[in-house]
Design a protein around this motif. Structure first.
Motif, PDB file in Angstrom:
ATOM      1  N   VAL A  54       4.131  12.098   0.577  1.00 21.81           N
ATOM      2  CA  VAL A  54       2.542  12.123   0.367  1.00 21.81           C
ATOM      3  C   VAL A  54       1.931  13.653   0.554  1.00 21.81           C
ATOM      4  CG1 VAL A  54       0.225  11.237   0.875  1.00 21.81           C
ATOM      5  CG2 VAL A  54       2.096   9.718   0.725  1.00 21.81           C
ATOM      6  N   VAL A 107       1.062   4.200  -3.162  1.00 20.75           N
ATOM      7  CA  VAL A 107       0.664   5.409  -2.516  1.00 20.75           C
ATOM      8  C   VAL A 107       1.613   6.417  -2.807  1.00 20.75           C
ATOM      9  CG1 VAL A 107      -0.097   7.105  -0.595  1.00 20.75           C
ATOM     10  CG2 VAL A 107      -1.263   4.946  -1.165  1.00 20.75           C
ATOM     11  N   ILE A 142       7.503   8.643   3.976  1.00 18.80           N
ATOM     12  CA  ILE A 142       6.039   8.218   3.500  1.00 18.80           C
ATOM     13  C   ILE A 142       5.109   9.438   3.721  1.00 18.80           C
ATOM     14  CG2 ILE A 142       4.148   6.863   3.621  1.00 18.80           C
ATOM     15  CD1 ILE A 142       5.941   4.537   4.223  1.00 18.80           C
ATOM     16  N   ILE A 143       5.137   9.961   4.808  1.00 19.77           N
ATOM     17  CA  ILE A 143       4.151  10.986   5.009  1.00 19.77           C
ATOM     18  C   ILE A 143       4.786  12.304   4.282  1.00 19.77           C
ATOM     19  CG2 ILE A 143       3.278  12.680   6.698  1.00 19.77           C
ATOM     20  CD1 ILE A 143       3.489  10.450   8.845  1.00 19.77           C
ATOM     21  N   PHE A 192      -6.743   6.146  -3.716  1.00 19.72           N
ATOM     22  CA  PHE A 192      -7.647   5.332  -2.948  1.00 19.72           C
ATOM     23  C   PHE A 192      -9.247   5.214  -3.809  1.00 19.72           C
ATOM     24  CE2 PHE A 192      -4.570   5.723   0.175  1.00 19.72           C
ATOM     25  CZ  PHE A 192      -4.556   4.282   0.716  1.00 19.72           C
ATOM     26  N   ILE A 204       0.779  -1.325   0.122  1.00 19.09           N
ATOM     27  CA  ILE A 204      -0.099  -0.136   0.085  1.00 19.09           C
ATOM     28  C   ILE A 204       0.693   1.103  -0.016  1.00 19.09           C
ATOM     29  CG2 ILE A 204      -1.647   1.299   1.198  1.00 19.09           C
ATOM     30  CD1 ILE A 204      -2.661  -1.350   2.481  1.00 19.09           C
ATOM     31  N   ALA A 205       2.007   1.298   0.839  1.00 22.50           N
ATOM     32  CA  ALA A 205       2.759   2.569   0.945  1.00 22.50           C
ATOM     33  C   ALA A 205       3.395   2.819  -0.261  1.00 22.50           C
ATOM     34  CB  ALA A 205       3.911   2.187   2.032  1.00 22.50           C
TER      35      ALA A 205
END
Lengths: 322, 326
Positions: free
Chosen positions: A310, A258, A306-307, A264, A254-255
């Motif tokens: 994104v 994304v 990751i944060i 999504f 998922i990471a």
């Protein structure tokens, strides 16, 4: 209109591709920067052995990211990818040294992956249950099946087959390129074409004559196949099967998807983005390893990156129209 | 807002048929049926001690699922609850006891920290517009790393009188943890169905844009929702520590999927905008009951897992179906 349709479509092809790259261009820059850092830290990457080793550490993650990205393109999501990877690994480790042989083992893994995917897809599509809860329940069933086949780590993969896939050969890289090309090919088929349409606007696609249900179930089946294939490769890498080896892949897939800009809600994103996302994750892990980070600090850095990746478009894009 | 509220709280005039369509009630019926059948089929299952034990286990899942219910109704999902449970179970022994004989201060510090983690989740979702799944997933990864750095691989045990009492005391024969669950559940139901804040949560889950346009501060509400998620996960973590006597990295992992399953089994739509914690309560009890029954069957771990997944899937056919008809 002096152009023949053929040249016209060729002239359209690259602009369209460029446009689809727009969302992931930032990601490509980040990936390139990390790759450059990695090469700087580890000049040995520029050799057959270095490329092979790196591709082998990346390949399973790339496969599961594609597996997740397909479902996210349809507007679904899978929480059973890790379990499917484990199942693929134990099937490979128990069949390949048996009477079925390597070819039979590969076939068994493929059939299991396709079957699991198709059944989950049929449940989601026909019974109209949310994908996230169906695949959550499926992860218990698939994980249980893996435990039944091989209660504890064991089994074996023929040594020549392990060497072929995960030895000192760039087989993983070649397989990855082939997989990406096959994906291109699939997108050109009627079912592949309807994938984006069904994800973006199922009702509109249905009214436009797109076989929505069939394309969704096909997407689930392909997703299962890719996850099981990742399991097969992991088994070849470790030389044996382990019924819980795939657990971490669910969240990582998922990471990666994304990070690669796959949305999504369905219909948004590209497979090249998902593959680049998985490349970023695995280069990151390698770079941190070379920088001497303790393995646990990698979790911390991974969460932050990751944060950051994104949220970055949101922070920089504030001034633009919302 | 008022439409959503009346839909979920007040029964329409036709009482019996409405009751039969009420998912929370249906889930309660299923739990009751399973308990009665299992009680007859397996002597000892229906004994007071065993049922009490089941409720004690369900209390932990139920507490985690409170936050999950809030977040899911608001249209999100919280994948960090498992990590937060671990943080609080491992955190209490790590916080110095500060000369407090009752052990209240460390618990309060840890609960504040858990709420803070939830608030950070909300901050990412509301202001950075990171998708909830990614925000909470990254948070879980981050916490996992921090936990291993701070706590290492070994189990830590707590000498905390307050938690020891909550984990082991049984006033009037019922575990203190169950009392805690009942009290917090009552507060939850009131907040969710009888306050403007609760109505706003349903509104955000149903249509965030319309809610924002009608003057609701969706960002503050979203952050509050995730903070509640952190708080109840933290509460579950300290209760778990009290029951277990020691905390270790990974202790909270099973509660992530359990909390989502309890919420969905209770009839709350995973897509947000509709549902009630009154359904999550029997959902949590049902999960624990299924697990207990499967243990009774005495099958291999593989079959147990398959049975568990199949039963959840079968129950979803009852309770999860119409969520798309919105």
């Amino acid at each position: 209109m002096s152009h023949t349709p053929d040249t016209r479509s060729q002239r359209l092809y690259w602009p369209v591709q460029m446009q689809r790259n727009r969302g992931v261009r930032g990601l490509f820059v980040v990936v390139a920067a990390f790759l450059a850092l990695y090469v700087y830290l580890f000049p040995g990457l520029f050799s057959i052995g270095g490329v092979s080793k790196f591709a082998q550490s990346w390949f399973p993650l790339a496969l599961v990211s594609m597996s997740q990205a397909i479902l996210m393109l349809t507007g679904g999501i899978s929480l059973s990818i890790g379990a499917t990877v484990s199942l693929g690994a134990v099937i490979a480790a128990t069949t390949m040294t048996g009477p079925l042989g390597v070819v039979g083992g590969i076939a068994a893994v493929a059939v299991a992956g396709l079957g699991i995917g198709a059944i989950s897809g049929a449940i989601v599509v026909r019974l109209k249950l949310p994908a996230i809860v169906v695949t959550l329940a499926a992860s218990f069933i698939i994980g249980g099946a893996a435990l039944l086949i091989l209660p504890r780590p064991g089994g074996a993969i023929p040594i020549w087959f392990s060497d072929l896939l995960a030895g000192n050969t760039p087989a993983a890289l070649i397989l990855l390129i082939v997989t990406a090309l096959l994906w291109k090919l699939y997108l050109a088929t009627p079912l592949g074409l309807s994938l984006y349409a069904s994800g973006e606007n199922p009702v509109g696609a249905y009214r436009g004559g797109v076989p929505v249900d069939r394309s969704l179930i096909a997407a689930y089946a392909i997703s299962g196949l890719l996850a099981a294939a990742a399991g097969l490769f992991v088994a070849a890498q470790t030389g044996s099967g382990d019924p819980v080896i795939g657990t971490a892949f669910t969240l990582n897939s998922i990471a990666a998807a994304v990070l690669g800009g796959v949305g999504f809600l369905g219909g948004r994103g590209t497979m090249r983005g998902a593959i680049a996302g998985s490349l970023l994750l695995s280069v990151m892990i390698n770079v941190m390893f070379f920088l001497g980070f303790p393995p646990v600090a990698q979790y911390v850095a991974q969460g932050l990156i990751i944060i950051g990746a994104v949220a970055l478009p949101e922070i920089t894009g504030r001034r633009g129209p919302r | 807002m008022s439409a959503t509220e009346s839909e979920t709280t007040r029964f329409p005039p036709r009482r019996i048929s409405a009751l039969l369509r009420n998912r929370a009630f249906l889930t309660f019926i299923i739990v009751a049926l399973v308990w009665v059948v299992a009680g007859f089929a397996k002597p000892g299952f229906g004994s007071f001690g065993h049922l009490r034990y089941l409720l004690e286990l369900a209390a932990v899942i139920g507490l985690v699922a409170i936050g999950q219910t809030f977040v899911v109704i608001a249209g999100g999902i919280d994948l960090s609850v498992g990590a937060i449970v671990t943080v609080s179970a491992v955190g209490v022994p790590l916080v110095a006891d500060l000369g407090d004989p009752t052990g209240t201060v460390p618990v309060l510090i840890v609960l504040a920290a858990a709420s803070g983690i939830g608030l950070l989740n909300g901050l990412g979702v509301a202001y950075l517009r990171v998708h909830p799944m990614i925000m909470t997933l990254a948070m879980a990864t981050f916490l996992q790393g921090v936990l291993i750095l701070v706590a290492g691989g070994s189990a830590v045990s707590a000498q905390n009188p307050l938690l020891h009492w909550f984990g082991n005391a049984r006033p009037i024969g019922i575990p203190a943890g169950v009392y805690l669950w009942v009290v917090v559940s009552a507060i939850t139901l009131v907040v969710l169905h009888a306050t403007p804040f609760g109505a706003r949560i349903f509104a955000i889950g149903a249509n965030p844009l319309a809610t924002a346009l009608s003057g609701v501060n969706t960002r503050t509400t979203t952050m509050a929702v995730y903070a509640i998620g952190g708080l109840t996960a933290g509460l579950a973590g300290v209760l778990l520590l009290g029951m277990n006597g020691q905390g270790y990295v990974g202790i909270g992992d099973p509660y992530l999927l359990a909390s989502i399953a309890a919420v969905v089994l209770g009839g709350t739509s995973i897509l947000g905008g509709s549902g009630t914690y009154a359904g999550t309560i029997p959902g949590a009890i049902l999960l624990v009951t299924i697990t207990a029954l499967i243990t009774v069957v005495n099958a291999s771990p593989g079959w147990r897992s398959i049975l568990f997944g199949s039963l959840i899937l079968a129950l979803l056919l009852f309770s999860g179906r119409e969520s798309r008809g919105r």
